[in-house]
Design a protein around this motif. Structure first.
Motif, PDB file in Angstrom:
ATOM      1  N   CYS A  68       0.885  -1.162   0.000  1.00 45.95           N
ATOM      2  CA  CYS A  68       0.000   0.000   0.000  1.00 45.95           C
ATOM      3  C   CYS A  68       0.915   1.202   0.000  1.00 45.95           C
ATOM      4  N   TRP A  82      -8.857  -2.196  -0.300  1.00 44.70           N
ATOM      5  CA  TRP A  82      -8.127  -2.443  -1.549  1.00 44.70           C
ATOM      6  C   TRP A  82      -9.152  -2.545  -2.660  1.00 44.70           C
ATOM      7  N   LYS A  84      -9.851  -3.113  -6.918  1.00 45.87           N
ATOM      8  CA  LYS A  84      -9.320  -3.612  -8.191  1.00 45.87           C
ATOM      9  C   LYS A  84     -10.224  -3.083  -9.281  1.00 45.87           C
ATOM     10  N   GLU A  85      -9.647  -2.379 -10.241  1.00 45.06           N
ATOM     11  CA  GLU A  85     -10.404  -1.780 -11.346  1.00 45.06           C
ATOM     12  C   GLU A  85     -11.624  -1.020 -10.790  1.00 45.06           C
ATOM     13  N   VAL A  89     -12.175  -5.064  -3.256  1.00 46.59           N
ATOM     14  CA  VAL A  89     -11.958  -6.517  -3.192  1.00 46.59           C
ATOM     15  C   VAL A  89     -11.680  -6.969  -1.759  1.00 46.59           C
ATOM     16  N   ASP A 123      -6.929 -12.493 -11.789  1.00 45.70           N
ATOM     17  CA  ASP A 123      -6.435 -11.566 -10.770  1.00 45.70           C
ATOM     18  C   ASP A 123      -5.635 -10.429 -11.391  1.00 45.70           C
ATOM     19  N   TYR A 127      -4.647  -2.288  -9.298  1.00 37.40           N
ATOM     20  CA  TYR A 127      -5.070  -2.268  -7.904  1.00 37.40           C
ATOM     21  C   TYR A 127      -4.650  -0.959  -7.267  1.00 37.40           C
ATOM     22  N   TYR A 128      -5.440  -0.510  -6.277  1.00 36.73           N
ATOM     23  CA  TYR A 128      -4.947   0.577  -5.435  1.00 36.73           C
ATOM     24  C   TYR A 128      -5.534   0.419  -4.041  1.00 36.73           C
ATOM     25  N   CYS A 129      -4.902   1.039  -3.088  1.00 38.57           N
ATOM     26  CA  CYS A 129      -5.382   0.945  -1.721  1.00 38.57           C
ATOM     27  C   CYS A 129      -5.831   2.327  -1.223  1.00 38.57           C
ATOM     28  N   ASP A 141      -1.532   3.477  -8.600  1.00 45.21           N
ATOM     29  CA  ASP A 141      -2.007   2.192  -9.123  1.00 45.21           C
ATOM     30  C   ASP A 141      -0.872   1.188  -9.117  1.00 45.21           C
TER      31      ASP A 141
END
Ligand code: NAG
Ligand code: NAG
Ligand code: NAG
Ligand code: NAG
Ligand code: NAG
Ligand code: NAG
Ligand code: NAG
Ligand code: NAG
Length: 484
Positions: A68, A82, A84-85, A89, A123, A127-129, A141
């Motif tokens: 992160c 978190w 995703k797109e 998730v 998978d 992703y980003y947090c 990202d």
């Protein structure tokens, strides 16, 4: 992409050529980086807004941890999510140990890292947090790329015969197909490389084929099937050694000659052009009845088998034979052989010459096997006659000639034509007789002698007539004659 890439190159070279000369070209130059950025980096970042994207590679079936990025450590009592797109998730209230996620493979650590186990292709993504207490404004990202392989890198060469599990042989002239395959995700490059240097073919597919027609010894070597995962750059190579077997050419050839020492026989049997080397076997041909051991019994895997035999082991009429065998093709051809023969110099043993003439002595050596060394000698003990202004030595095939120029009485006598081979040495003796006079002198002397005899006859006759009584009185047995 290719088209654009080429256009950019075109622009670059155009700028290079006119660099700094006019403002028009400068305009082109300032626009260039944008073009490059958009087209060159778009596929890598997946975003056009200039955000930097960290790439993380995850192996299919493996585990990956996404950091992160930017979050402060040592913070408690806040929650982490978190995405995703754009879809959540996993999330966690950092004061508890529980990650809330639909998919049990996702978990968030104390340090807000997202861990995914049992990675699969779906998978993959951006992703980003996000934490409830942002100390930073930029959301970074992380691009998760799922890769696998190369695995199952297999090379197959056929039809061939296996020697070991990665060594094969094939007969020269046959056709062979080399297959190479591998599994990689998401993409790979497969190449077939010969002897570390020559790329025979390459393909982005999961398998490739290469055909070798009329295979030759030059095709012998190490073949590499190289699979490279285009994302992870992981490269796996499978090697196969291929031997190209080739029968030797024609029939073996035997030859013999005198060795370094004149009493040594050098035997040579050669059957070249084969791979691997054939087996050659030198031995002696013995009668069925004999209990003798052969003087020679040598076999070796070689193109050329050379053996040396001593005079003590040799005799006239002895046959030595070279057998051959090419094991890979179970091939035997006619053996070659050599029948040894003693030297046998032949020629006219009596030669007459007239003083002052040139005389030629001839000696023919056609029997000796191996070829004899034939020389002229004056006596057996004397040295070889060397060519000089008086002695002309010539050789034409088996015929050896000695021409003595302007023969004199001193040249009269024995001459030896000596033939030497490893079995034995043999001489032909030639006796040269020199007549003391030439035709003209002979005539004069003859006339002189005739005159002398004739003159003497007259003198004796006249004298006898004058003294006939004295003769009669002197010799009683002439009395009858005198009285008549
Ligand atoms: C986290 O907190 C501990 C104790 O308060 C401290 O020793 C440590 O250096 C901190 N770590 C960071 C990265 O600030
Ligand atoms: C996290 O959990 C603690 C107690 O378990 C609670 O007091 C706090 O409000 C929670 N935080 C969030 C953001 O839900
Ligand atoms: C991050 O989390 C905070 C609080 O939970 C929320 O207000 C904010 O919209 C989130 N940001 C994004 C980009 O999801
Ligand atoms: C793979 O190699 C290419 C060029 O050889 C390089 O640009 C790329 O960064 C490499 N990728 C990895 C994951 O090392
Ligand atoms: C003959 O002599 C040469 C050179 O002196 C040597 O290399 C070679 O081995 C000899 N051959 C034999 C059969 O003795
Ligand atoms: C020749 O040698 C081979 C082994 O090298 C042996 O088997 C064979 O009996 C020998 N032949 C004779 C006639 O001695
Ligand atoms: C050849 O003959 C010599 C003596 O004449 C002997 O010393 C040598 O051992 C012999 N060599 C062979 C191979 O028979
Ligand atoms: C032949 O030899 C004799 C005596 O040796 C010499 O006088 C004569 O000139 C020679 N003739 C020729 C043609 O050389």
């Amino acid at each position: 992409m290719k088209q654009i890439g080429r256009n950019i190159t075109g622009l670059l070279s155009c700028i290079g050529f006119v660099n700094g000369k006019t403002s028009v070209q400068f305009g082109v130059m300032t626009r260039l980086p944008k073009v490059v950025l958009i087209f060159m980096f778009l596929p890598l970042t997946g975003a056009s807004d200039g955000q930097t994207t960290e790439k993380v590679l995850g192996t299919l079936g493996g585990t990956v941890t996404l950091p992160c990025v930017g979050s402060a450590e040592n913070q408690t009592l806040f929650s982490t999510s978190w995405f995703k797109e754009g879809k959540i998730v996993a999330s966690r209230n950092q004061s508890s140990y529980i990650t809330m996620a639909e998919d049990k493979r996702f978990s968030i650590s104390d340090r807000q890292h997202l861990t995914i186990t049992g990675l699969n292709e779906t998978d993959q993504g951006l992703y980003y947090c996000n934490t409830s207490r942002q100390y930073f404004t930029v959301l970074e990202d992380i691009q998760l790329l799922i890769v696998s392989g190369p695995v199952e890198v297999v090379m197959d060469i056929g039809p061939t015969t296996a020697l070991t599990n990665d060594t094969f042989f094939v007969n020269s002239g046959s056709n062979v197909t080399i297959r190479c395959s591998s599994n990689s995700f998401p993409s790979q490059n497969l190449s077939l490389i010969f002897e570390d240097v020559k790329t025979l073919t390459s393909s982005p597919d999961s398998s490739l084929e290469f055909h070798l027609h009329n295979i030759q010894p030059t095709n012998q070597g190490l073949y590499h099937c190289v699979a490279r995962n285009l994302v992870s750059n992981v490269t796996v190579t499978n090697k196969t050694q291929l031997f190209v077997y080739r029968a030797p050419d024609g029939h073996p050839k035997c030859y013999s000659k005198t060795g370094n020492d004149s009493t040594e026989l050098l035997l040579d049997c050669s059957w070249p052009g084969g791979y691997p080397a054939p087996m050659l076997h030198w031995t002696e041909v013995l009668g069925d009845q004999t209990t003798n051991k052969p003087v020679l019994n040598v076999s070796k895997n070689t193109d050329t088998l050379e053996e040396v035999l001593n005079r003590t082991l040799l005799y006239d009429g002895q046959t030595l034979i070279c057998y051959n065998y090419y094991q890979p093709l179970d091939l035997k051809t006619d053996p070659c052989s050599i029948t040894l023969r003693s030297p046998y110099p032949e020629g006219d043993p009596l030669v007459t010459a007239v003083e002052g003439d040139n005389i030629t002595l001839s000696c023919e050596e056609a029997k000796s096997v191996p070829e004899a060394k034939t020389t002229w000698r004056r006596t057996l003990k004397e040295d070889v006659i060397l060519p000089s202004s008086r002695h002309i030595i010539s050789k034409a095939g088996p015929m050896l000639r000695l021409t003595i120029v302007n023969v004199t009485q001193q040249d009269e006598g024995a001459y030896f034509c000596r033939s030497e081979n490893p079995i034995q040495d043999i001489e032909l003796e030639i006796i040269l007789t020199v007549k003391s006079s030439a035709r003209n002198t002979g005539g004069i002397i003859g006339a002189f002698l005739a005159f002398l005899i004739f003159g003497a006859g007259i003198v004796i006759g006249l004298s006898a007539y004058r003294h006939r009584d004295r003769i009669c009185l002197g010799k009683t047995f002439h009395l009858n004659v005198c009285s008549s």
